[in-house]
Design an enzyme around this catalytic site. Structure first.
Site, PDB file in Angstrom:
ATOM      1  N   TYR A 152     -12.812  -3.475  -3.255  1.00 40.75           N
ATOM      2  CA  TYR A 152     -13.347  -3.726  -1.917  1.00 40.75           C
ATOM      3  C   TYR A 152     -14.828  -4.101  -1.908  1.00 40.75           C
ATOM      4  CZ  TYR A 152      -8.951  -2.495   0.326  1.00 40.75           C
ATOM      5  OH  TYR A 152      -7.642  -2.493   0.736  1.00 40.75           O
ATOM      6  N   ARG A 201       2.433  -6.366   9.393  1.00 41.27           N
ATOM      7  CA  ARG A 201       1.650  -5.296  10.022  1.00 41.27           C
ATOM      8  C   ARG A 201       2.053  -5.095  11.484  1.00 41.27           C
ATOM      9  NH1 ARG A 201      -4.184  -7.075   7.498  1.00 41.27           N
ATOM     10  NH2 ARG A 201      -4.141  -5.783   5.621  1.00 41.27           N
ATOM     11  N   LYS A 250       0.829  -1.205   0.000  1.00 39.65           N
ATOM     12  CA  LYS A 250       0.000   0.000   0.000  1.00 39.65           C
ATOM     13  C   LYS A 250       0.875   1.271   0.000  1.00 39.65           C
ATOM     14  CE  LYS A 250      -4.063  -2.068   2.274  1.00 39.65           C
ATOM     15  NZ  LYS A 250      -4.894  -2.078   3.507  1.00 39.65           N
ATOM     16  N   ARG A 278      -1.721 -14.285   4.544  1.00 40.95           N
ATOM     17  CA  ARG A 278      -2.423 -13.603   5.653  1.00 40.95           C
ATOM     18  C   ARG A 278      -1.654 -13.790   6.958  1.00 40.95           C
ATOM     19  NH1 ARG A 278      -6.995 -10.264   4.390  1.00 40.95           N
ATOM     20  NH2 ARG A 278      -8.017 -10.836   6.327  1.00 40.95           N
ATOM     21  N   GLU A 314     -10.038 -10.569  -7.483  1.00 39.72           N
ATOM     22  CA  GLU A 314      -9.156  -9.401  -7.331  1.00 39.72           C
ATOM     23  C   GLU A 314      -8.051  -9.419  -8.397  1.00 39.72           C
ATOM     24  OE1 GLU A 314      -9.550  -8.936  -2.453  1.00 39.72           O
ATOM     25  OE2 GLU A 314      -7.632  -9.486  -3.334  1.00 39.72           O
ATOM     26  N   ASN A 363      -2.028   0.146   7.107  1.00 42.61           N
ATOM     27  CA  ASN A 363      -1.458  -1.131   7.555  1.00 42.61           C
ATOM     28  C   ASN A 363      -0.556  -1.790   6.503  1.00 42.61           C
ATOM     29  OD1 ASN A 363      -3.510  -1.835   5.857  1.00 42.61           O
ATOM     30  ND2 ASN A 363      -4.730  -2.935   7.374  1.00 42.61           N
ATOM     31  N   HIS A 398      -2.051  -5.166   1.521  1.00 46.72           N
ATOM     32  CA  HIS A 398      -3.325  -5.868   1.311  1.00 46.72           C
ATOM     33  C   HIS A 398      -3.025  -7.312   0.949  1.00 46.72           C
ATOM     34  CE1 HIS A 398      -7.139  -7.222  -0.280  1.00 46.72           C
ATOM     35  NE2 HIS A 398      -6.460  -7.688  -1.328  1.00 46.72           N
ATOM     36  N   THR A 414      -5.663  -7.089  10.690  1.00 47.17           N
ATOM     37  CA  THR A 414      -5.964  -5.782  10.086  1.00 47.17           C
ATOM     38  C   THR A 414      -5.370  -4.604  10.868  1.00 47.17           C
ATOM     39  OG1 THR A 414      -8.022  -6.696   9.227  1.00 47.17           O
ATOM     40  CG2 THR A 414      -7.859  -4.300   9.311  1.00 47.17           C
TER      41      THR A 414
HETATM   42  P1  GDP Z   1      -7.832  -6.698   5.680  1.00 43.41           P
HETATM   43  O1  GDP Z   1      -8.408  -7.798   4.848  1.00 43.41           O
HETATM   44  O2  GDP Z   1      -7.119  -7.180   6.905  1.00 43.41           O
HETATM   45  O3  GDP Z   1      -7.008  -5.716   4.897  1.00 43.41           O
HETATM   46  O4  GDP Z   1      -9.059  -5.849   6.253  1.00 43.41           O
HETATM   47  P2  GDP Z   1     -10.481  -5.490   5.634  1.00 43.41           P
HETATM   48  O5  GDP Z   1     -10.703  -6.134   4.309  1.00 43.41           O
HETATM   49  O6  GDP Z   1     -11.478  -5.749   6.697  1.00 43.41           O
HETATM   50  O7  GDP Z   1     -10.363  -3.901   5.461  1.00 43.41           O
HETATM   51  C1  GDP Z   1      -9.689  -3.351   4.356  1.00 43.41           C
HETATM   52  C2  GDP Z   1      -8.838  -2.181   4.794  1.00 43.41           C
HETATM   53  O8  GDP Z   1      -9.656  -1.114   5.276  1.00 43.41           O
HETATM   54  C3  GDP Z   1      -7.881  -2.471   5.945  1.00 43.41           C
HETATM   55  O9  GDP Z   1      -6.706  -3.092   5.541  1.00 43.41           O
HETATM   56  C4  GDP Z   1      -7.665  -1.079   6.500  1.00 43.41           C
HETATM   57  O10 GDP Z   1      -6.723  -0.350   5.722  1.00 43.41           O
HETATM   58  C5  GDP Z   1      -9.015  -0.422   6.331  1.00 43.41           C
HETATM   59  N1  GDP Z   1      -9.919  -0.550   7.506  1.00 43.41           N
HETATM   60  C6  GDP Z   1     -10.580  -1.665   7.864  1.00 43.41           C
HETATM   61  N2  GDP Z   1     -11.361  -1.470   8.926  1.00 43.41           N
HETATM   62  C7  GDP Z   1     -11.234  -0.181   9.270  1.00 43.41           C
HETATM   63  C8  GDP Z   1     -11.826   0.653  10.315  1.00 43.41           C
HETATM   64  O11 GDP Z   1     -12.638   0.231  11.118  1.00 43.41           O
HETATM   65  N3  GDP Z   1     -11.436   1.941  10.369  1.00 43.41           N
HETATM   66  C9  GDP Z   1     -10.557   2.461   9.495  1.00 43.41           C
HETATM   67  N4  GDP Z   1     -10.235   3.752   9.650  1.00 43.41           N
HETATM   68  N5  GDP Z   1      -9.987   1.738   8.498  1.00 43.41           N
HETATM   69  C10 GDP Z   1     -10.305   0.422   8.377  1.00 43.41           C
HETATM   70 MG    MG Z   2      -9.867  -7.774   3.287  1.00 46.41          MG
END
Ligand code: GDP
Ligand code: MG
Length: 193
Positions: A49, A131, A9, A114, A165, A151, A154, A120
C-alpha cells in the site's frame, strides 16, 4: 496488453466468494497468468500500500469526500492522517487469514478489473460489481469499528502500480506465459471457421 494484480481478501475467502470472484474475472476475456494462496505478513501489506507515495493522501481524500457527500462529518479532516490510520487497519485485515493472489492479463486489464470490482465503498459501489453485490459494508461501518473497509477484493489502480505490486507478490517463474486458443477470437483481426 496490460497486467493487473487481484487479491481475494480475507472476507472473500471466509465467505466462500473466491470462486464467484474468479468466475466474474475469468469470463471477462482476461487471461489468468498467476494464482496462489498466501498468508501475508504485515510487512508485505505495508509495502503493497505504500508503493504510491500519494496513496495516504488519496485514500484520506476519498473517504472525506464520501462522508461529505452523505452530509456527514469525516472522523478526521487531515487526509494523510486518515490514510495512515487506514494502513494500520489494513495490516490487521489483510493478515487475518490467507488470501488468494492473482494476475490477470489482457487489453486494458487494470480498468476492466476495476470496473468489475466496483468502487472502494461497497455500499455506494454499483450493483452488478463484486463489491456492490456481496456486502453492505460502508465507510461509517468500518470507521465506527476502527477497522478497514471489508470490500472483498483488491485490484491495482494503474498499470505502473500493477507492475510494482506483481513483483511484490509473485516470483518471475510463477508468472505463466502460455497461449489461449480463446484469445484468437478476442484479439485476432481475421478468423473464420
Ligand atoms: P481501492 O483501490 O478501491 O481498494 O481503495 P484504496 O487503495 O483507496 O484503499 C485500499 C483499501 O483500504 C480499501 O480497499 C479498503 O479496504 C481500505 N480503506 C480505504 N479507505 C478507507 C477508509 O477511509 N476507512 C477505512 N476504514 N478503510 C478504508
Ligand atoms: Mg488502491
Amino acid at each position: 496488453m496490460e497486467r493487473t494484480l487481484v487479491i481475494a481478501k480475507p472476507d472473500a475467502v471466509q465467505r466462500n466468494l473466491v470462486g464467484e470472484i474468479i468466475k466474474r474475472l475469468e469470463r471477462s476475456g482476461l487471461k489468468l497468468v498467476a494464482m496462489k494462496m498466501v498468508r501475508a505478513e504485515a510487512k508485505l501489506i505495508e509495502k503493497h500500500y505504500t508503493i504510491d507515495p500519494k496513496w495516504f493522501e488519496n485514500v484520506g481524500n476519498k473517504a472525506i469526500e464520501s462522508y461529505k457527500k452523505k452530509g456527514l462529518t469525516p472522523p478526521n479532516s487531515d487526509p494523510v492522517a486518515l490514510g495512515k490510520e487506514v494502513l494500520e487497519r489494513l495490516k490487521k485485515y489483510m493478515t487475518a487469514c490467507p488470501v488468494i493472489a492473482m494476475v490477470f492479463e489482457g487489453n486494458s486489464a487494470v480498468a476492466l478489473v476495476r470496473k468489475i470490482c466496483g468502487g472502494t465503498e461497497p455500499l455506494s459501489a454499483a450493483a452488478g460489481t463484486i463489491r456492490g453485490d456481496f456486502t453492505p459494508e460502508s465507510y461509517q461501518l468500518a470507521d465506527g469499528g476502527e477497522r478497514a473497509i471489508r470490500n472483498l477484493i483488491h485490484a491495482s489502480g494503474s498499470s505502473e502500480e500493477a507492475e510494482k505490486e506483481i513483483v511484490l507478490w509473485f516470483e518471475k517463474k510463477e508468472l505463466m506465459e502460455y497461449k489461449l486458443i480463446r484469445d484468437s477470437i478476442i484479439y485476432d483481426v481475421d478468423w473464420k471457421f
